[in-house]
Design a protein around this motif. Structure first.
Motif, PDB file in Angstrom:
ATOM      1  N   VAL A 176      32.893 -24.297  27.499  1.00 17.03           N
ATOM      2  CA  VAL A 176      33.552 -24.346  26.185  1.00 17.03           C
ATOM      3  C   VAL A 176      33.665 -22.905  25.690  1.00 17.03           C
ATOM      4  N   PRO A 177      34.485 -22.668  24.667  1.00 16.69           N
ATOM      5  CA  PRO A 177      34.614 -21.299  24.146  1.00 16.69           C
ATOM      6  C   PRO A 177      33.276 -20.735  23.657  1.00 16.69           C
ATOM      7  N   ILE A 178      33.057 -19.462  23.982  1.00  8.80           N
ATOM      8  CA  ILE A 178      31.851 -18.749  23.571  1.00  8.80           C
ATOM      9  C   ILE A 178      32.256 -17.669  22.567  1.00  8.80           C
ATOM     10  N   VAL A 179      31.521 -17.610  21.461  1.00 10.71           N
ATOM     11  CA  VAL A 179      31.785 -16.603  20.432  1.00 10.71           C
ATOM     12  C   VAL A 179      30.599 -15.641  20.373  1.00 10.71           C
ATOM     13  N   ASN A 180      30.911 -14.372  20.330  1.00 14.55           N
ATOM     14  CA  ASN A 180      29.904 -13.318  20.265  1.00 14.55           C
ATOM     15  C   ASN A 180      29.476 -13.053  18.821  1.00 14.55           C
ATOM     16  N   LEU A 181      28.220 -13.388  18.518  1.00 11.53           N
ATOM     17  CA  LEU A 181      27.662 -13.110  17.182  1.00 11.53           C
ATOM     18  C   LEU A 181      26.830 -11.819  17.199  1.00 11.53           C
ATOM     19  N   GLU A 182      27.065 -10.994  18.132  1.00 11.45           N
ATOM     20  CA  GLU A 182      26.460  -9.701  18.468  1.00 11.45           C
ATOM     21  C   GLU A 182      25.713  -9.820  19.775  1.00 11.45           C
ATOM     22  N   SER A 183      26.262  -9.114  20.729  1.00 18.12           N
ATOM     23  CA  SER A 183      25.678  -9.083  22.066  1.00 18.12           C
ATOM     24  C   SER A 183      24.975  -7.752  22.266  1.00 18.12           C
ATOM     25  N   ALA A 184      24.506  -7.515  23.479  1.00 16.46           N
ATOM     26  CA  ALA A 184      23.818  -6.256  23.781  1.00 16.46           C
ATOM     27  C   ALA A 184      24.721  -5.050  23.538  1.00 16.46           C
ATOM     28  N   THR A 185      26.012  -5.198  23.756  1.00 20.80           N
ATOM     29  CA  THR A 185      26.900  -4.025  23.718  1.00 20.80           C
ATOM     30  C   THR A 185      28.036  -4.110  22.705  1.00 20.80           C
ATOM     31  N   ASN A 231      31.599 -28.135  20.850  1.00 22.22           N
ATOM     32  CA  ASN A 231      32.944 -27.749  21.251  1.00 22.22           C
ATOM     33  C   ASN A 231      33.104 -26.246  21.296  1.00 22.22           C
ATOM     34  N   ILE A 232      32.263 -25.541  20.554  1.00 20.64           N
ATOM     35  CA  ILE A 232      32.244 -24.079  20.546  1.00 20.64           C
ATOM     36  C   ILE A 232      30.761 -23.661  20.492  1.00 20.64           C
ATOM     37  N   ILE A 233      30.419 -22.641  21.246  1.00 17.12           N
ATOM     38  CA  ILE A 233      29.050 -22.109  21.178  1.00 17.12           C
ATOM     39  C   ILE A 233      29.116 -20.645  20.757  1.00 17.12           C
ATOM     40  N   ALA A 234      28.409 -20.323  19.691  1.00 16.21           N
ATOM     41  CA  ALA A 234      28.353 -18.937  19.224  1.00 16.21           C
ATOM     42  C   ALA A 234      26.927 -18.436  19.421  1.00 16.21           C
ATOM     43  N   ILE A 235      26.807 -17.207  19.929  1.00 19.34           N
ATOM     44  CA  ILE A 235      25.500 -16.710  20.364  1.00 19.34           C
ATOM     45  C   ILE A 235      25.233 -15.307  19.833  1.00 19.34           C
ATOM     46  N   ARG A 236      24.021 -15.091  19.381  1.00 19.66           N
ATOM     47  CA  ARG A 236      23.531 -13.731  19.095  1.00 19.66           C
ATOM     48  C   ARG A 236      22.408 -13.403  20.074  1.00 19.66           C
ATOM     49  N   SER A 237      22.572 -12.318  20.794  1.00 16.51           N
ATOM     50  CA  SER A 237      21.524 -11.870  21.721  1.00 16.51           C
ATOM     51  C   SER A 237      21.614 -10.357  21.863  1.00 16.51           C
ATOM     52  N   PHE A 238      20.636  -9.675  21.301  1.00 20.54           N
ATOM     53  CA  PHE A 238      20.654  -8.206  21.221  1.00 20.54           C
ATOM     54  C   PHE A 238      20.274  -7.549  22.546  1.00 20.54           C
ATOM     55  N   ALA A 239      20.553  -6.255  22.614  1.00 21.97           N
ATOM     56  CA  ALA A 239      20.075  -5.421  23.714  1.00 21.97           C
ATOM     57  C   ALA A 239      18.553  -5.330  23.632  1.00 21.97           C
ATOM     58  N   PHE A 268      20.748 -18.441  17.948  1.00 22.53           N
ATOM     59  CA  PHE A 268      20.221 -17.127  17.611  1.00 22.53           C
ATOM     60  C   PHE A 268      19.014 -16.792  18.481  1.00 22.53           C
ATOM     61  N   PHE A 269      19.198 -15.799  19.346  1.00 18.50           N
ATOM     62  CA  PHE A 269      18.060 -15.246  20.076  1.00 18.50           C
ATOM     63  C   PHE A 269      17.401 -14.146  19.233  1.00 18.50           C
ATOM     64  N   ASN A 270      18.085 -13.724  18.144  1.00 20.02           N
ATOM     65  CA  ASN A 270      17.571 -12.663  17.261  1.00 20.02           C
ATOM     66  C   ASN A 270      17.853 -13.017  15.809  1.00 20.02           C
ATOM     67  N   SER A 271      17.198 -12.282  14.914  1.00 22.37           N
ATOM     68  CA  SER A 271      17.342 -12.489  13.475  1.00 22.37           C
ATOM     69  C   SER A 271      18.782 -12.270  13.012  1.00 22.37           C
ATOM     70  N   SER A 272      19.081 -12.852  11.884  1.00 25.92           N
ATOM     71  CA  SER A 272      20.431 -12.732  11.338  1.00 25.92           C
ATOM     72  C   SER A 272      20.447 -13.153   9.884  1.00 25.92           C
ATOM     73  N   LEU A 273      21.174 -12.441   9.064  1.00 24.78           N
ATOM     74  CA  LEU A 273      21.434 -12.883   7.690  1.00 24.78           C
ATOM     75  C   LEU A 273      22.944 -13.074   7.525  1.00 24.78           C
ATOM     76  N   ARG A 274      23.688 -11.987   7.490  1.00 28.54           N
ATOM     77  CA  ARG A 274      25.140 -12.049   7.282  1.00 28.54           C
ATOM     78  C   ARG A 274      25.842 -12.914   8.311  1.00 28.54           C
ATOM     79  N   THR A 275      25.513 -12.669   9.585  1.00 28.33           N
ATOM     80  CA  THR A 275      26.201 -13.384  10.653  1.00 28.33           C
ATOM     81  C   THR A 275      25.901 -14.870  10.564  1.00 28.33           C
ATOM     82  N   ARG A 276      24.649 -15.191  10.330  1.00 24.78           N
ATOM     83  CA  ARG A 276      24.215 -16.587  10.209  1.00 24.78           C
ATOM     84  C   ARG A 276      24.960 -17.302   9.090  1.00 24.78           C
TER      85      ARG A 276
END
Lengths: 317, 317, 317
Positions: C136-145, C105-113, C43-51
């Protein structure tokens, strides 16, 4: 057990104490009880013992544990109903609680008193709102006015170490320069009331606790007199309830020392921790054989486990 | 193995290296060894590799893992004995360590040097106090003066990539504008001493490390001369030990480039990471075939697993 | 499925929706699929639901979950190539991603605009760099766009609650005083395009989204007209795409009220949350039977589970 917010949620205190002692003897006896279930731990405030002991107890029961530092990991939560949310709080508890209740089978929360508005603190809005909107059991990891997992650990500790059938237990105020909540003191009073103990409370004038919590506790303003013949001395600082949130005195003569403990009947010393040494309690007491503070903190794991077990049994009905 | 604070806790280094390599080949061979046991990871400082690799290694061994950012999740800890705790630190390590030791079967700690008082840093008070009061094994996730899990990963990496029986290993100081601790460099020296390597250390004058760590390492102040014939170049910045915590130079000619690497015997480049590219090491080295930094970091999982396995075997005796 | 960064990574949307609905009915059907595998949530940014929902979904699949608050737990990451790293960022994404890919094995990332430089935000550098270097597979937990896990949960929710074969879905801009990213709106447009819906977008002039996302969506600047006959009203604020990152208006007449909802065909209200009550949407809508916001958020668990399942199936091939 549905929720665990205060003693009122406990139908059989003695059973709960015994359950905690049994968990201590055999921590993994119920290790499949929490299977496929998740507990969310939400911290609005710092925590060491509560954080670790609750995670540990939950793991012992096979629960999936998700920890969340609210406000740090997530957003500030609006607790008031009907407001226009144009301030700093980005999410309403109505949504946050409802959703946490969909992700978690149990929600445990720590949210301290702010010590600015007594009515607000004593309304326990955070917990009431979560209870109302989450639709799953809520566990109190210390609220504005109570710390019942601590109180249960205290009961377990007294049960383990008492050598008289009806010991004398003295709750004494300790000096501190910071304004601390009344939660631990309130809760300790609440839980001592149904126990088979002689319960005495001592503090400087102006530090009287809410009578609702004091109950049958006998208030003595003279610390030395109160300590006479005590089997357990339970130390804690709190700020004034009547002059809400104020530090009225830091009188160092209230610090617990060996000289003070000599007034007791070979009494044991208890404190919920964290604790500022040589300001609230002298090293000589904490480092000597009278101190139960480590045993007491260790019992936090078993009080949490007893409570979570009861809640899981309720869920599985 | 009881604790893992430094090389002195390792009875058989070769065995530990082999155990790490075996864990890499078969990560889940001991997946029930940690059953019903908990490791607490306490971070007084930031961490990426150490945090993730240790969590991973612990999970591979079936341990329950509890992570704690001290000071952020919890309170500041007082480390000194006998003080009146009327400052910012709300809890004494005596209590915190004793209680963590009741909740956790193993405690792993990261606590960096403050670089203000050499005697204080080199006394390793945090670790000594936890070792004294926690009564469970303590693992060093980087202390003020050492980073032994890194050093073990370094040994594993050298073992995997060496093509001579006795390779030449050169630890070289790298330029940096910030004052960094000596921990990684100290520790690397400590662990190279018993290895079957020719060990050379190079740095500008004034950057000599504590002789206790240097041991049989040969110090050469001329980087080019030191790099001649090297099989492994281990880069690291550190601040001065003699002029404690000071940055005496940022001389860019100490940056590792391909031209520098050309002085070696087709040498490999190692660094513990994180690493500032093009200040400490040039892209051309890091992005080329000489760089072992990713393999080396990946080996952190296996060094942690080897150490935790030894500790668990000790617990289960 | 290899990565999950956007709709383009989905080969069969209908299958994915059905998989989410199946996970909701039987959350533990694949509880061994993730055995011996680790997902890292960064998490590069805050999260409740996604986390929470992603942790939950991963646990349902038997994955080991490691959560990391980047920048808070670890260091700032440099994303640009070839720079001299003499600023505040201590580690390059080349190393961080490569190493996370060795531990996870999987990396999931949040990084906002950041909403300062449109080209930079829309280049999605963080995700592209992790995809390039992590292996490895990357999962978008909310990106800039984009926020594709949200969009999938939205599709699942519409599928569950639609009563017409081809419902009318209206995405409406809502007023807000802060500049928010376009990610959720973009992503919702992207995912509505292939759905069997009549898709309308309404917002004040100047708030047009990137045409790449709008696709076949019909833009109507008159909110009342757009809402006519709607089956689903999807509210969201976003800052201007053309006047990048600017708040051009806070016009309160765009708030969704019961009067607005009366224009619809007994429409349901959706929002990704968090949501500022009585600024974006009136209490009367959120607290009434039209609101799907809790169901929608609850479906985040199942969208995450459907995606992680597909990725795990891909890994195990």
């Amino acid at each position: 057990m549905k929720h665990f917010l205060s003693l009122a949620d406990v139908s059989d205190l003695n059973h709960l104490i015994i359950s905690g002692i049994e968990a201590k003897r055999n921590p993994f006896a119920d290790e499949t009880l929490g299977k496929h279930k998740t507990i969310g731990l939400m911290f609005f405030n710092s925590s060491l013992r509560t954080r670790i002991s609750t995670q540990k107890a939950a793991a012992n029961l096979g629960l999936n544990v998700i920890v969340m530092n609210v406000g740090q990991d997530s957003w500030g939560l609006e607790m008031e109903e009907g407001v226009i949310m144009n301030g700093t709080k980005a999410e309403h508890v109505k949504e946050a609680a409802a959703i946490m209740g969909r992700y978690c089978n149990i929600i445990a929360i720590r949210s301290f008193a702010e010590l600015e508005d007594r009515d607000k603190d004593y309304a326990e809005t955070v917990f009431q709102q979560f209870k109302k909107y989450a639709e799953v059991p809520i566990v109190n990891l210390e609220s504005a006015t109570r710390h019942p997992l601590q109180s249960l650990a205290d009961c377990i500790t007294i049960e383990e170490f008492k050598i008289k059938e009806r010991p004398k237990v003295v709750l004494t105020w300790l000096p501190h320069f910071k304004a601390l909540p009344q939660a631990v003191a309130n809760s300790f009073c609440e839980w001592m009331n149904p126990m088979n103990v002689e319960f005495v409370i001592t503090h400087p004038e102006g530090y009287d606790l809410d009578p609702k919590f004091v109950g049958k506790g006998q208030v003595i303003y003279d610390q030395d007199k109160a300590l006479e013949g005590a089997d357990f001395v339970y130390g804690k600082n709190w700020s004034s309830y009547t002059h809400y949130g104020q530090v009225l005195t830091q009188d160092p003569s209230w610090m617990i020392t060996e000289a003070k403990m000599a007034l007791t009947d070979n009494g044991k010393f208890m404190h919920c921790l964290p604790l500022r040494r040589n300001m609230k309690v002298a090293d000589e007491v904490l480092d000597g054989p009278r101190s139960l503070v480590i045993e007491q903190a260790a019992n936090r794991e078993w009080s949490a486990q007893a409570v979570l077990k009861e809640i899981l049994l309720g869920l599985n009905v």
